[in-house]
Motif scaffolding. Sequence first.
Motif, short mmCIF file in Angstrom:
data_model
loop_
_atom_site.label_atom_id
_atom_site.label_comp_id
_atom_site.label_asym_id
_atom_site.label_seq_id
_atom_site.Cartn_x
_atom_site.Cartn_y
_atom_site.Cartn_z
N GLN A 19 0.82 -1.21 0.00
CA GLN A 19 0.00 0.00 0.00
C GLN A 19 0.86 1.26 0.00
OE1 GLN A 19 -2.73 0.18 3.29
NE2 GLN A 19 -3.39 2.26 2.83
N HIS A 20 1.94 1.24 0.74
CA HIS A 20 2.79 2.42 0.87
C HIS A 20 4.02 2.37 -0.03
CE1 HIS A 20 0.55 4.05 4.32
NE2 HIS A 20 0.38 2.78 4.66
N GLN A 21 4.12 1.32 -0.85
CA GLN A 21 5.21 1.18 -1.83
C GLN A 21 6.59 1.40 -1.18
OE1 GLN A 21 4.10 3.96 -4.97
NE2 GLN A 21 2.80 2.43 -5.93
N LEU A 22 6.80 0.69 -0.08
CA LEU A 22 8.04 0.86 0.69
C LEU A 22 9.19 0.03 0.15
CD1 LEU A 22 6.55 0.86 4.31
CD2 LEU A 22 7.21 2.83 2.91
N ILE A 23 8.87 -1.00 -0.63
CA ILE A 23 9.91 -1.88 -1.16
C ILE A 23 9.78 -1.96 -2.67
CG2 ILE A 23 10.77 -4.25 -1.23
CD1 ILE A 23 10.00 -4.53 1.69
N LYS A 24 10.88 -1.71 -3.35
CA LYS A 24 10.92 -1.76 -4.81
C LYS A 24 12.08 -2.66 -5.22
CE LYS A 24 9.29 3.05 -5.12
NZ LYS A 24 9.18 3.23 -3.65
N PRO A 25 12.14 -3.05 -6.49
CA PRO A 25 13.30 -3.82 -6.94
C PRO A 25 14.60 -3.07 -6.61
CG PRO A 25 11.59 -3.85 -8.61
CD PRO A 25 11.12 -2.89 -7.55
N GLY A 26 15.53 -3.77 -6.00
CA GLY A 26 16.80 -3.16 -5.61
C GLY A 26 16.85 -2.68 -4.18
N THR A 27 15.68 -2.52 -3.52
CA THR A 27 15.67 -2.15 -2.10
C THR A 27 16.36 -3.24 -1.29
OG1 THR A 27 13.57 -0.97 -2.37
CG2 THR A 27 14.20 -1.56 -0.14
#
Length: 379
Positions: free
Chosen positions: A42-50
Amino acid sequence: MLSPFIINDKNLHLDRYPLAQVNRSLQAWDAADEYLVNHIAQHQLIKPGTRVLIFNDLFGALTVNFTESQLFTVNDSFLSICGIKHNLEQNYLSDDNRSQLTSLDPLPDDIDVILYKNPKSKSLLSDQLLKIKQKYSDNVIFIAADRAKEIHTSTLKQFEKYLGTTKTSLAVKKARLVFAELDNPARYNSPFPTVWPLENTRFSLSNHANVYAREKLDLGARYFIQNLPEIPAGSRVIDLGCGNGVIGLTVLAAQEQAKVQFVDESHMAIASARENIENNLPQVMDNCIFHVNDCLTGFEGGSADVILCNPPFHQQTATTDHIAWQMFNDSFRVLKKGGELRIIGNRQLGYHVKLQRIFGNHKLIATNEKFVTISAIKK
């Protein structure tokens, strides 16, 4: 048949580990896993590369959702480590971006997000929070998750004490999230491993944070020690589910010519057992082998004279007897003909029924108001 773990449009099939469990109704995830994964999405806290650090993911419910990120997973449980690997494989998910750490390994550098499932052990909670604060600063996002009933005021005080400013979410499906800012100074050192004198001996025992009975001998072990078999020189003995190794240590103190293998699924338990032999009976270290393992998986059949065991009746927060069944079946396979399995357990658990079914015999060695010690011989 269990329903799949469906979350964020992903249809995942997760198994508890080990796979051959009698009670197949126990699922490999809980509402806290769902809440945490949904919050991240929901909060988009993890993306590819995180760079993501995940603590205490029991069977991979968190790990399988973030395989496009750079993952570091920390577990004390060998079964959890095996479960994560299995669930990645059965969902055809890449494990290339993940590094598996044990509870004793140094934490990685340059982490962006920490996802933390609260462990059952409050001592392990304290130990891990201390290590997190010593390693990371307040630019790291930290989110913990647990069943709401397990997040007590005392639990939140631990987060406040060791990490910093702490707040909680509303409860969803009886689960809750904990957000900590990591803004406290790192002013505490871990008290673990704890060291305490073993009563009526010259020995001292060292216990890492996730090992049962961290400050004194527990009642079950004390009663078991009083009712151990006499071990002849040269006997091959297994201390199964060894914890801090006090049973094997007691055997070696009485018979230094025994060959003892210490087995547990906890990395901290095996580290404690090794330290306790090294520190108390260094002269017998060559007679000892230490295994982090799933019961006696991979042990040679007909190779042991005596197996000593205090079986657990839970796996993490789930009450289950499948571990006892596996320990007893493995013991029957690994014992030599004429070899003995001797166990201790709470009276109400009815282990004599299991032993009779597997071994065809059992003998009551000792009993009191709480415990029974039982022997079974491989005929």
